[in-house]
Design a protein around this motif. Structure first.
Motif, PDB file in Angstrom:
ATOM      1  N   SER A 200       8.142 -31.065  46.564  1.00 51.19           N
ATOM      2  CA  SER A 200       7.906 -30.960  45.123  1.00 51.19           C
ATOM      3  C   SER A 200       6.737 -30.024  44.821  1.00 51.19           C
ATOM      4  O   SER A 200       6.701 -29.407  43.757  1.00 51.19           O
ATOM      5  CB  SER A 200       7.760 -32.320  44.458  1.00 51.19           C
ATOM      6  OG  SER A 200       7.086 -33.228  45.248  1.00 51.19           O
ATOM      7  N   GLN A 204       6.645 -27.190  42.002  1.00 54.97           N
ATOM      8  CA  GLN A 204       5.554 -27.083  41.031  1.00 54.97           C
ATOM      9  C   GLN A 204       4.970 -25.669  40.996  1.00 54.97           C
ATOM     10  O   GLN A 204       4.572 -25.180  39.944  1.00 54.97           O
ATOM     11  CB  GLN A 204       4.468 -28.118  41.356  1.00 54.97           C
ATOM     12  CG  GLN A 204       4.893 -29.527  40.977  1.00 54.97           C
ATOM     13  CD  GLN A 204       3.884 -30.572  41.429  1.00 54.97           C
ATOM     14  OE1 GLN A 204       3.743 -30.860  42.607  1.00 54.97           O
ATOM     15  NE2 GLN A 204       3.160 -31.130  40.479  1.00 54.97           N
TER      16      GLN A 204
ATOM     17  N   PRO B  20      -1.037 -28.458  42.924  1.00 56.95           N
ATOM     18  CA  PRO B  20      -0.213 -29.664  42.970  1.00 56.95           C
ATOM     19  C   PRO B  20      -0.854 -30.807  43.762  1.00 56.95           C
ATOM     20  O   PRO B  20      -0.747 -31.966  43.364  1.00 56.95           O
ATOM     21  CB  PRO B  20       1.076 -29.182  43.654  1.00 56.95           C
ATOM     22  CG  PRO B  20       1.170 -27.748  43.293  1.00 56.95           C
ATOM     23  CD  PRO B  20      -0.257 -27.258  43.312  1.00 56.95           C
ATOM     24  N   ARG B  24      -1.903 -34.484  42.397  1.00 58.05           N
ATOM     25  CA  ARG B  24      -1.396 -35.725  42.969  1.00 58.05           C
ATOM     26  C   ARG B  24      -2.530 -36.698  43.269  1.00 58.05           C
ATOM     27  O   ARG B  24      -2.434 -37.888  43.008  1.00 58.05           O
ATOM     28  CB  ARG B  24      -0.613 -35.411  44.244  1.00 58.05           C
ATOM     29  CG  ARG B  24       0.447 -36.411  44.501  1.00 58.05           C
ATOM     30  CD  ARG B  24       1.576 -35.808  45.283  1.00 58.05           C
ATOM     31  NE  ARG B  24       2.099 -34.613  44.661  1.00 58.05           N
ATOM     32  CZ  ARG B  24       2.855 -33.724  45.295  1.00 58.05           C
ATOM     33  NH1 ARG B  24       3.126 -33.913  46.578  1.00 58.05           N
ATOM     34  NH2 ARG B  24       3.326 -32.675  44.664  1.00 58.05           N
ATOM     35  N   ARG B 112       7.795 -35.460  39.189  1.00 60.40           N
ATOM     36  CA  ARG B 112       6.963 -34.286  38.904  1.00 60.40           C
ATOM     37  C   ARG B 112       7.532 -33.437  37.774  1.00 60.40           C
ATOM     38  O   ARG B 112       7.158 -32.285  37.624  1.00 60.40           O
ATOM     39  CB  ARG B 112       6.784 -33.407  40.135  1.00 60.40           C
ATOM     40  CG  ARG B 112       6.495 -34.121  41.401  1.00 60.40           C
ATOM     41  CD  ARG B 112       4.993 -34.186  41.693  1.00 60.40           C
ATOM     42  NE  ARG B 112       4.736 -35.346  42.530  1.00 60.40           N
ATOM     43  CZ  ARG B 112       3.936 -36.350  42.203  1.00 60.40           C
ATOM     44  NH1 ARG B 112       3.257 -36.333  41.080  1.00 60.40           N
ATOM     45  NH2 ARG B 112       3.779 -37.373  43.003  1.00 60.40           N
TER      46      ARG B 112
END
Lengths: 223, 223
Positions: A200, A204, B20, B24, B112
């Motif tokens: 992911s 992104q 990213p 997270r 996401r």
DNA sequence: TTTTGTGAAGCGATTCACAGCA
DNA sequence: TGCTGTGAATCGCTTCACAAAA
């Protein structure tokens, strides 16, 4: 041997990361009975700069013939040697979800000299199931099964929450390196090599570029 | 808006690739009701240098409070904005093999801000099958289904031999960016952004480090 | 002549070190 | 005092440009 040790230390990580693609292009040429290639041609096929390709190869040795190019067979042999492809490496996959199963049946691994030695999970519902000819076992069995240390690589395909515990299991089982698909920074002792692949994250990054397009930026797409 | 356009152009790709992971970590802190974080703490959690983290964030703006740190909620909002997470992005997956199916059911995408709009293949045996609540369709249907251009991202999970043809289909279907799992360099027109993820390349890089260990090199593991 | 192998230049990213603020 | 934001220094990779060799 001594000399190779010194050289290995000096190869930039970026070069190492490009070698597999060079190798793949060369193998495809070999299949098509092409026996010689110039740095220009190979660079074009792999999408790199010829000078960079030559410099990359020069870290491994001098295999070219000036005025001619590189011998495809020889180059395959050499790059393979540096990538440690001489021996088949055993891999343990942890996580029998969709991703684990997909990796388990992935042909690309076999073709590149990797063999899936086992697939593991902690979920009683998954254990015992058959995946690509292998029976899913409990992760705790891995430690016992790998007393010989023949399984050198562990792949983590578990949910993020289970990833660190899985890494601990793999380290206990004497695995020497880990390919981690969970979006978590793993803590492992020194001497265990970890590479992260996050699916992911990749999306992104693409998301960033799409958002940039929406702001009217057309230049340099993706990087 | 104008200002943001100028700034986007200046953000290094390496910074974009780290955002990213920052995001997270921050979300995990938010879940644990932590509302403030220093560059030292966040850098430690993500495995980076505090100065690098601050520089990365400084490309996006000035969100910190000197002497205190960053507000978690604010930082999540800002990074999300830059990654284009404001809107849900539609994804088409091509290739209904093991990998395509795994990606199709991958929860990480949904979480996401990505939504799988369809899964496609060319194999008559696969077409019509149900995968994670979606019916596999023929790739040729994608072009017609995406007249509105709402599907912005295509994922190539086909065999290497079919990858270029798949890319051509995706480009015809007006997809703006491609995530390519096939070990092939794709040729697409300018303006289409391609990112490559190659699972066996990752294993081969690990193979290099294992071979280095066998030559007695213990230093800097994996990169 | 052609193409490799490589020192040197160029460029971009990381890290340092500290001024600027709370 | 403590931590951010950032110019300056550093590091490492990429690219250039050319000498060396076939």
């Amino acid at each position: 041997m001594k000399e190779e040790k010194v050289k290995r230390d000096k190869i930039p990580p970026t070069t190492v990361a490009r070698l597999p693609l060079y190798l793949r292009c060369l193998q495809s040429m070999q299949d098509r009975r092409i026996d010689s290639v110039s740095s220009f041609k190979l660079a074009q096929l792999t999408g790199h700069n010829p000078a960079q390709l030559r410099k990359d190869l020069s870290y491994l040795g001098e295999f070219g013939t000036r005025g001619v190019g590189y011998d495809v067979d020889e180059l395959i042999r050499q790059i393979g040697k540096w990538l440690g492809a001489a021996k088949v490496r055993q891999v343990a996959i942890v996580g029998a979800g969709h991703l684990g199963r997909a990796l388990c049946s992935y042909k690309g691994f076999i073709n590149r000299g990797f063999s899936v030695a086992g697939i593991y999970d902690v979920d009683p519902a998954a254990i015992g199931q058959q995946v690509a000819g292998l029976k899913v076992r409990h992760i705790d069995e891995l430690e016992r099964q790998n007393l010989s240390g023949s399984i050198e690589i562990g792949i983590i395909a578990t949910p993020a929450a289970a990833a660190q515990a899985t890494a601990d299991s793999l380290v206990r089982a004497r695995v020497r390196s880990i390919l981690n698909f969970a979006p978590v920074k793993l803590n492992v002792g020194a001497g265990v090599c970890v590479r992260n692949v996050d699916l992911s994250t990749e999306l992104q990054i693409i998301g960033f570029h799409l958002a940039s397009l929406e702001h009217g930026i057309t230049s340099d797409c993706c990087s």
